[in-house]
Design a protein around this motif. Structure first.
Motif, short mmCIF file in Angstrom:
data_model
loop_
_atom_site.label_atom_id
_atom_site.label_comp_id
_atom_site.label_asym_id
_atom_site.label_seq_id
_atom_site.Cartn_x
_atom_site.Cartn_y
_atom_site.Cartn_z
N SER A 24 40.96 26.65 27.77
CA SER A 24 40.06 27.19 28.78
C SER A 24 40.70 28.43 29.39
O SER A 24 41.90 28.66 29.25
CB SER A 24 39.77 26.15 29.87
N GLY A 25 39.88 29.23 30.05
CA GLY A 25 40.38 30.44 30.67
C GLY A 25 39.86 31.67 29.97
O GLY A 25 38.80 31.66 29.36
N ARG A 26 40.64 32.72 30.02
CA ARG A 26 40.21 34.01 29.47
C ARG A 26 39.89 33.91 27.98
O ARG A 26 40.73 33.49 27.20
CB ARG A 26 41.32 35.03 29.71
N PRO A 27 38.69 34.31 27.59
CA PRO A 27 38.36 34.26 26.16
C PRO A 27 39.08 35.37 25.41
O PRO A 27 39.61 36.32 26.01
CB PRO A 27 36.83 34.48 26.14
N SER A 28 39.09 35.23 24.09
CA SER A 28 39.77 36.20 23.25
C SER A 28 38.93 36.44 22.02
O SER A 28 38.14 35.60 21.62
CB SER A 28 41.15 35.67 22.87
N SER A 29 39.09 37.62 21.41
CA SER A 29 38.36 37.89 20.16
C SER A 29 39.02 37.19 19.00
O SER A 29 38.36 36.83 18.03
CB SER A 29 38.31 39.40 19.91
N THR A 30 40.32 37.01 19.06
CA THR A 30 41.08 36.30 18.02
C THR A 30 41.94 35.23 18.69
O THR A 30 42.57 35.50 19.71
CB THR A 30 41.97 37.27 17.24
N TYR A 31 41.93 34.05 18.08
CA TYR A 31 42.71 32.95 18.64
C TYR A 31 43.83 32.55 17.68
O TYR A 31 43.63 32.53 16.47
CB TYR A 31 41.81 31.74 18.88
N VAL A 32 44.96 32.26 18.27
CA VAL A 32 46.06 31.63 17.54
C VAL A 32 46.50 30.44 18.37
O VAL A 32 46.93 30.61 19.52
CB VAL A 32 47.25 32.58 17.32
N MET A 33 46.36 29.27 17.81
CA MET A 33 46.77 28.06 18.51
C MET A 33 47.54 27.18 17.55
O MET A 33 47.31 27.21 16.34
CB MET A 33 45.55 27.32 19.07
N VAL A 47 54.99 22.56 14.26
CA VAL A 47 54.30 21.62 13.39
C VAL A 47 53.21 22.32 12.57
O VAL A 47 53.19 22.24 11.35
CB VAL A 47 53.66 20.47 14.21
N ALA A 48 52.30 22.99 13.25
CA ALA A 48 51.17 23.63 12.55
C ALA A 48 50.57 24.71 13.44
O ALA A 48 50.71 24.67 14.66
CB ALA A 48 50.11 22.61 12.17
N ARG A 49 49.89 25.67 12.79
CA ARG A 49 49.29 26.79 13.52
C ARG A 49 48.04 27.26 12.79
O ARG A 49 47.99 27.19 11.57
CB ARG A 49 50.30 27.93 13.63
N GLU A 61 49.22 27.44 8.96
CA GLU A 61 50.61 27.25 8.57
C GLU A 61 51.06 25.85 8.96
O GLU A 61 50.61 25.32 9.98
CB GLU A 61 51.52 28.27 9.29
N TYR A 62 51.96 25.30 8.17
CA TYR A 62 52.47 23.97 8.44
C TYR A 62 53.99 23.95 8.26
O TYR A 62 54.53 24.65 7.40
CB TYR A 62 51.86 22.93 7.48
N ALA A 63 54.63 23.12 9.02
CA ALA A 63 56.03 22.82 8.77
C ALA A 63 56.12 22.03 7.47
O ALA A 63 55.22 21.25 7.12
CB ALA A 63 56.62 22.00 9.92
N HIS A 102 50.81 33.14 19.40
CA HIS A 102 52.04 33.14 18.61
C HIS A 102 52.76 34.47 18.80
O HIS A 102 52.19 35.50 18.46
CB HIS A 102 51.75 32.89 17.13
N PRO A 103 54.01 34.42 19.30
CA PRO A 103 54.75 33.27 19.84
C PRO A 103 54.04 32.70 21.07
O PRO A 103 53.33 33.42 21.75
CB PRO A 103 56.11 33.86 20.23
N PRO A 104 54.26 31.44 21.35
CA PRO A 104 53.53 30.79 22.44
C PRO A 104 53.84 31.36 23.81
O PRO A 104 55.00 31.62 24.15
CB PRO A 104 53.99 29.33 22.36
N LEU A 105 52.77 31.54 24.57
CA LEU A 105 52.89 31.91 25.98
C LEU A 105 52.44 30.78 26.87
O LEU A 105 52.88 30.67 28.02
CB LEU A 105 52.04 33.15 26.28
N TYR A 106 51.54 29.97 26.34
CA TYR A 106 50.94 28.89 27.12
C TYR A 106 51.16 27.57 26.39
O TYR A 106 51.08 27.51 25.16
CB TYR A 106 49.43 29.14 27.30
#
Length: 117
Positions: A24-33, A47-49, A61-63, A102-106
């Motif tokens: 939730s929060g600010r939307p983005s045009s591209t997501y990386v989670m 683990v995975a992305r 991507e996976y470990a 990526h790299p994680p901020l949140y």
């Protein structure tokens, strides 16, 4: 940006669990989670992305330790990411965190996964 993880629990070896992460929060045009995990006495590990924009998935991507057993997916409309974990092993026991980007901020708050032998 806030991340809310859920879906952990206790399962026997060979079983399955599905983790969910709501963004939730600010939307983005591209997501990386992604998902990370931290076992007792160990460092947090990847683990995975997944990266996507709208209906297009750019990459996953996976470990090595989870390839073939875990599957990461997303629901773009809901801004959700899922981690389907099959053939769970005792070594998968950890607190699982969702993270973005990526790299994680949140980071999410973590959800405990315990696999009994």
């Amino acid at each position: 940006v806030q991340l809310q993880a859920s879906g952990g629990g206790l399962v026997q070896a060979g079983g399955s669990l599905r983790l969910s992460c709501a963004r939730s929060g600010r939307p983005s045009s591209t997501y990386v989670m992604g998902w990370f995990r931290q076992a007792p006495g160990k460092e947090r590990e990847f683990v995975a992305r997944i990266s996507w924009s709208g209906d297009k998935v750019y990459y996953v991507e996976y470990a090595d330790s989870v390839k073939g057993r875990f599957t990461i997916s997303r629901d773009n409309d809901m801004r959700m990411v899922y981690l389907q974990m099959n053939s769970l092993e005792p070594d998968d026991t950890a607190v699982y965190y969702c993270a973005a980007p990526h790299p994680p901020l949140y980071w999410g708050q973590g959800t405990q996964v315990t696999v009994s032998s």
